[in-house]
Scaffold this motif. Structure first.
Motif, PDB file in Angstrom:
ATOM      1  N   GLY A   1      25.637 -13.956  -9.499  1.00  0.00           N
ATOM      2  CA  GLY A   1      25.616 -12.658 -10.166  1.00  0.00           C
ATOM      3  C   GLY A   1      26.642 -12.548 -11.271  1.00  0.00           C
ATOM      4  N   VAL A   2      27.869 -12.959 -10.974  1.00  0.00           N
ATOM      5  CA  VAL A   2      28.955 -12.887 -11.958  1.00  0.00           C
ATOM      6  C   VAL A   2      28.705 -13.867 -13.106  1.00  0.00           C
ATOM      7  CG1 VAL A   2      31.429 -13.184 -12.342  1.00  0.00           C
ATOM      8  CG2 VAL A   2      30.607 -12.132 -10.226  1.00  0.00           C
ATOM      9  N   ALA A   3      28.160 -15.030 -12.786  1.00  0.00           N
ATOM     10  CA  ALA A   3      27.879 -16.034 -13.818  1.00  0.00           C
ATOM     11  C   ALA A   3      26.903 -15.488 -14.855  1.00  0.00           C
ATOM     12  CB  ALA A   3      27.326 -17.303 -13.180  1.00  0.00           C
ATOM     13  N   GLN A   4      25.884 -14.762 -14.399  1.00  0.00           N
ATOM     14  CA  GLN A   4      24.919 -14.194 -15.342  1.00  0.00           C
ATOM     15  C   GLN A   4      25.575 -13.136 -16.221  1.00  0.00           C
ATOM     16  OE1 GLN A   4      21.943 -15.349 -15.813  1.00  0.00           O
ATOM     17  NE2 GLN A   4      21.274 -13.861 -17.343  1.00  0.00           N
ATOM     18  N   ILE A   5      26.426 -12.311 -15.641  1.00  0.00           N
ATOM     19  CA  ILE A   5      27.142 -11.309 -16.436  1.00  0.00           C
ATOM     20  C   ILE A   5      28.032 -11.990 -17.475  1.00  0.00           C
ATOM     21  CG2 ILE A   5      28.929  -9.525 -16.348  1.00  0.00           C
ATOM     22  CD1 ILE A   5      26.319  -8.466 -15.373  1.00  0.00           C
ATOM     23  N   LEU A   6      28.787 -13.023 -17.063  1.00  0.00           N
ATOM     24  CA  LEU A   6      29.659 -13.736 -18.001  1.00  0.00           C
ATOM     25  C   LEU A   6      28.862 -14.375 -19.125  1.00  0.00           C
ATOM     26  CD1 LEU A   6      32.176 -15.463 -15.543  1.00  0.00           C
ATOM     27  CD2 LEU A   6      32.619 -13.527 -17.070  1.00  0.00           C
TER      28      LEU A   6
ATOM     29  N   THR B   1      24.398  -6.893 -21.508  1.00  0.00           N
ATOM     30  CA  THR B   1      25.354  -6.823 -20.394  1.00  0.00           C
ATOM     31  C   THR B   1      25.296  -5.455 -19.715  1.00  0.00           C
ATOM     32  OG1 THR B   1      26.784  -8.266 -21.698  1.00  0.00           O
ATOM     33  CG2 THR B   1      27.752  -7.246 -19.750  1.00  0.00           C
ATOM     34  N   ILE B   2      25.276  -4.385 -20.522  1.00  0.00           N
ATOM     35  CA  ILE B   2      25.178  -3.035 -19.972  1.00  0.00           C
ATOM     36  C   ILE B   2      23.879  -2.868 -19.193  1.00  0.00           C
ATOM     37  CG2 ILE B   2      24.943  -0.580 -20.582  1.00  0.00           C
ATOM     38  CD1 ILE B   2      26.828  -1.177 -22.968  1.00  0.00           C
ATOM     39  N   ALA B   3      22.790  -3.387 -19.764  1.00  0.00           N
ATOM     40  CA  ALA B   3      21.496  -3.281 -19.089  1.00  0.00           C
ATOM     41  C   ALA B   3      21.518  -3.972 -17.737  1.00  0.00           C
ATOM     42  CB  ALA B   3      20.400  -3.873 -19.974  1.00  0.00           C
ATOM     43  N   GLN B   4      22.079  -5.185 -17.699  1.00  0.00           N
ATOM     44  CA  GLN B   4      22.135  -5.923 -16.436  1.00  0.00           C
ATOM     45  C   GLN B   4      23.034  -5.221 -15.426  1.00  0.00           C
ATOM     46  OE1 GLN B   4      20.283  -8.454 -15.590  1.00  0.00           O
ATOM     47  NE2 GLN B   4      21.200  -8.697 -13.571  1.00  0.00           N
ATOM     48  N   ALA B   5      24.171  -4.704 -15.886  1.00  0.00           N
ATOM     49  CA  ALA B   5      25.093  -3.984 -14.990  1.00  0.00           C
ATOM     50  C   ALA B   5      24.431  -2.726 -14.429  1.00  0.00           C
ATOM     51  CB  ALA B   5      26.373  -3.632 -15.733  1.00  0.00           C
ATOM     52  N   LEU B   6      23.696  -1.994 -15.282  1.00  0.00           N
ATOM     53  CA  LEU B   6      22.994  -0.791 -14.820  1.00  0.00           C
ATOM     54  C   LEU B   6      21.924  -1.137 -13.794  1.00  0.00           C
ATOM     55  CD1 LEU B   6      22.608   1.182 -18.181  1.00  0.00           C
ATOM     56  CD2 LEU B   6      23.987   1.861 -16.206  1.00  0.00           C
ATOM     57  N   LEU B   7      21.210  -2.222 -14.039  1.00  0.00           N
ATOM     58  CA  LEU B   7      20.163  -2.639 -13.110  1.00  0.00           C
ATOM     59  C   LEU B   7      20.755  -3.034 -11.756  1.00  0.00           C
ATOM     60  CD1 LEU B   7      17.193  -3.257 -12.568  1.00  0.00           C
ATOM     61  CD2 LEU B   7      17.555  -5.538 -13.550  1.00  0.00           C
TER      62      LEU B   7
ATOM     63  N   TRP C   1      15.079   2.413 -14.966  1.00  0.00           N
ATOM     64  CA  TRP C   1      15.124   3.725 -15.603  1.00  0.00           C
ATOM     65  C   TRP C   1      16.530   4.058 -16.097  1.00  0.00           C
ATOM     66  CZ3 TRP C   1      11.030   5.715 -17.492  1.00  0.00           C
ATOM     67  CH2 TRP C   1       9.791   5.545 -16.866  1.00  0.00           C
ATOM     68  N   ALA C   2      17.545   3.488 -15.461  1.00  0.00           N
ATOM     69  CA  ALA C   2      18.916   3.677 -15.952  1.00  0.00           C
ATOM     70  C   ALA C   2      19.077   3.048 -17.331  1.00  0.00           C
ATOM     71  CB  ALA C   2      19.904   3.071 -14.965  1.00  0.00           C
ATOM     72  N   ILE C   3      18.418   1.900 -17.544  1.00  0.00           N
ATOM     73  CA  ILE C   3      18.471   1.231 -18.854  1.00  0.00           C
ATOM     74  C   ILE C   3      17.757   2.090 -19.894  1.00  0.00           C
ATOM     75  CG2 ILE C   3      17.934  -0.872 -20.126  1.00  0.00           C
ATOM     76  CD1 ILE C   3      17.851  -2.360 -17.451  1.00  0.00           C
ATOM     77  N   VAL C   4      16.610   2.642 -19.511  1.00  0.00           N
ATOM     78  CA  VAL C   4      15.871   3.526 -20.422  1.00  0.00           C
ATOM     79  C   VAL C   4      16.737   4.715 -20.840  1.00  0.00           C
ATOM     80  CG1 VAL C   4      13.910   5.124 -20.585  1.00  0.00           C
ATOM     81  CG2 VAL C   4      13.596   2.853 -19.572  1.00  0.00           C
ATOM     82  N   GLY C   5      17.450   5.315 -19.892  1.00  0.00           N
ATOM     83  CA  GLY C   5      18.339   6.434 -20.211  1.00  0.00           C
ATOM     84  C   GLY C   5      19.434   6.042 -21.188  1.00  0.00           C
ATOM     85  N   TYR C   6      19.999   4.862 -20.986  1.00  0.00           N
ATOM     86  CA  TYR C   6      21.041   4.360 -21.891  1.00  0.00           C
ATOM     87  C   TYR C   6      20.486   4.179 -23.302  1.00  0.00           C
ATOM     88  CZ  TYR C   6      23.357   0.365 -24.184  1.00  0.00           C
ATOM     89  OH  TYR C   6      23.923  -0.487 -25.099  1.00  0.00           O
ATOM     90  N   LEU C   7      19.300   3.590 -23.426  1.00  0.00           N
ATOM     91  CA  LEU C   7      18.706   3.361 -24.741  1.00  0.00           C
ATOM     92  C   LEU C   7      18.361   4.674 -25.435  1.00  0.00           C
ATOM     93  CD1 LEU C   7      16.383   0.308 -23.940  1.00  0.00           C
ATOM     94  CD2 LEU C   7      18.627   0.281 -25.049  1.00  0.00           C
ATOM     95  N   LEU C   8      17.870   5.657 -24.675  1.00  0.00           N
ATOM     96  CA  LEU C   8      17.562   6.955 -25.275  1.00  0.00           C
ATOM     97  C   LEU C   8      18.830   7.668 -25.746  1.00  0.00           C
ATOM     98  CD1 LEU C   8      14.758   8.277 -22.889  1.00  0.00           C
ATOM     99  CD2 LEU C   8      14.495   7.402 -25.219  1.00  0.00           C
TER     100      LEU C   8
END
Length: 468
Positions: free
Chosen positions: A52-57, A394-400, A407-414
């Motif tokens: 998980g951390v490797a993907q974020i990095l 990175t934000i999208a992955q963290a939100l997911l 839907w959290a990613i959709v909210g961020y993009l909007l």
């Protein structure tokens, strides 16, 4: 008299060819890295950190380059306003090409230990420096050669380098993944797209060296109007415009990086049992679906530039934001449907992205006077990229991972769309403003900025403003 009056149609076409070729190569390099960061770099360079951390990095390394874009913009803007637009185009192209090729030659963590991810990040930083400086030079070469009533269209050729670079990157990646399936891609296939960059850079170098300098910069040199400290000057007098320009770019960049940053591709093609898990769709099919989305983005980019010459930059942008917001809402629900859904999602997204990108070059260039124009457009673009796309994947992955829902990613993009709409409303539409040194030297540019340009202009200038 406009500085573009003496530019022949043949030279204009040559300039357009040079900016398209060079910008496409720059963004091919940039996107190949982003795709690999989503697909394999976590395993190749960051595996000891845990799945998980490797993907974020790995995704963070995409964003790191954005942090260095302003430095690239400051340097290229400073020297572009003092030494010329063309030299910066050549230098940034070479820097991007060398950095990208060297990524393909890097040892993995298994072979070299901690030095491997360190070298990877250094090369990504060099890519960021190049990207920060390249766009402004390409924009000014196109816009300052363009007729006043076709700047949006000419500028869209620069903007087209992004979807074209993505088309090239996705096409190459689809072919390589088909030739090197499974473990073969991890072992050697991932390196080949980076090595191909050196061939593209040689072609781009030859093309860019062949074009004439911008007529506006030639006028700057002839009248000794260059600024001794253009970056300082642009912040002192036009800082608010830089802020509005950055806000305008935020939503386009953040949303665009769902595809250009490889996030959708990674989510759709990673195996279901991977960490973090993906949807397990056919990787080649996903790349081809994204290829279709890039075509949509390309078409709407040209359409956006063309329309902005007819209805104005601001009106076109407001239409584009509405389209983008509408297409963001079903984005991930469509992606979950399979490869066909990925294609539909990215094709629809391409419409909003193109309409809010095609006119950007012209609007930015018309917002700054000749002597600090390179600095202004480059810095506004670079700051917009940081607050928009730098860490969007990175934000999208963290939100997911935090919410378990896209839907959290959709909210961020909007939310980013709301910020960009505000920037659009605050930025003045200067469609058709004269770009010449004379217009700046006589104080007419600042009069236009205050809103009374028509009254301040001469009869010749007024006729140009009427025609737009």
């Amino acid at each position: 008299m406009s500085s573009t009056t003496h530019t022949s149609a043949k030279e204009r076409n040559k300039v357009l060819g040079a900016v398209v070729v060079g910008t496409t190569i720059e963004w091919y390099d940039f996107f190949i890295y982003a795709f690999m960061a989503n697909l394999v770099f976590a395993q190749l360079f960051f595996e000891p950190a845990g799945p998980g951390v490797a993907q974020i990095l790995s995704l963070v390394t995409i964003g790191i380059s954005f942090l260095f874009r302003p430095l690239g913009a400051f340097l290229a803007g400073h020297y572009g306003d003092k030494l010329g637009r063309r030299p910066m185009l050549v230098i940034t192209l070479l820097l991007m090409g060398v950095a990208t090729t060297l990524v393909g030659a890097l040892p993995t963590y298994e072979a070299a230990g901690i030095i491997a991810p360190i070298l990877l990040m250094i090369l990504r930083i060099l890519q960021g420096l190049s990207a920060g400086g390249e766009w402004g030079g390409a924009v000014l070469m196109a816009i300052e050669h363009a007729p006043a009533n076709r700047r949006g269209l000419f500028g869209s050729f620069v903007q087209a380098g992004v979807p074209l670079g993505m088309l090239l990157a996705t096409g190459v990646l689809a072919a390589i993944r088909a030739i090197f399936p499974g473990d073969a891609f991890l072992e050697v296939g991932w390196r080949i797209p980076f090595f191909l960059s050196i061939i593209l850079v040689v072609v781009g170098y030859v093309v860019r060296r062949s074009v004439d300098e911008s007529p506006v910069f030639q006028e700057i040199k002839e009248t000794a109007q260059e600024q001794s400290a253009p970056v300082k000057q642009v912040f002192a007098k036009y800082g608010a415009i830089i802020l509005f320009a950055a806000m305008i770019f935020m939503a386009n960049n953040a949303t665009g990086y769902m595809t250009t940053g490889g996030y959708v591709q990674g989510l759709a093609s990673r195996p279901v049992d991977a960490t973090p898990p993906g949807l397990g769709f056919d990787p080649v099919g996903v790349q081809l679906a994204t290829f279709a989305g890039s075509l949509s983005w390309l078409v709407f980019t040209f359409l956006g530039g063309w329309l902005s010459d007819r209805i104005g930059r601001k009106r076109l942008y407001l239409i584009g934001w509405a389209v983008l917001a509408i297409t963001i809402v079903p984005l991930f629900q469509l992606v979950y449907m399979g490869v066909g859904g990925v294609a539909i999602a990215t094709i629809l997204l391409g419409a909003g992205l193109g309409l809010t990108y095609g006119a950007q070059a012209a609007w930015y260039a018309e917002s700054f006077p000749a002597s600090v124009r390179f600095s202004g457009v480059s810095i506004g673009y670079a700051i917009g990229a940081i607050i928009g796309g730098a860490f969007a994947p990175t934000i999208a992955q963290a939100l997911l991972q935090a919410t378990g829902s896209t839907w959290a990613i959709v909210g961020y993009l909007l939310f980013t769309v709301v910020v960009s709409v505000l920037g659009t409303l605050l930025m003045k539409d200067r469609t058709g403003i004269p770009l010449s040194v004379e217009f700046e030297r006589t104080g007419k540019f600042d009069a236009w900025r205050r809103g009374d340009a028509f009254e301040a202009a001469s009869e010749v200038d007024r006729e140009a403003l009427r025609k737009g």
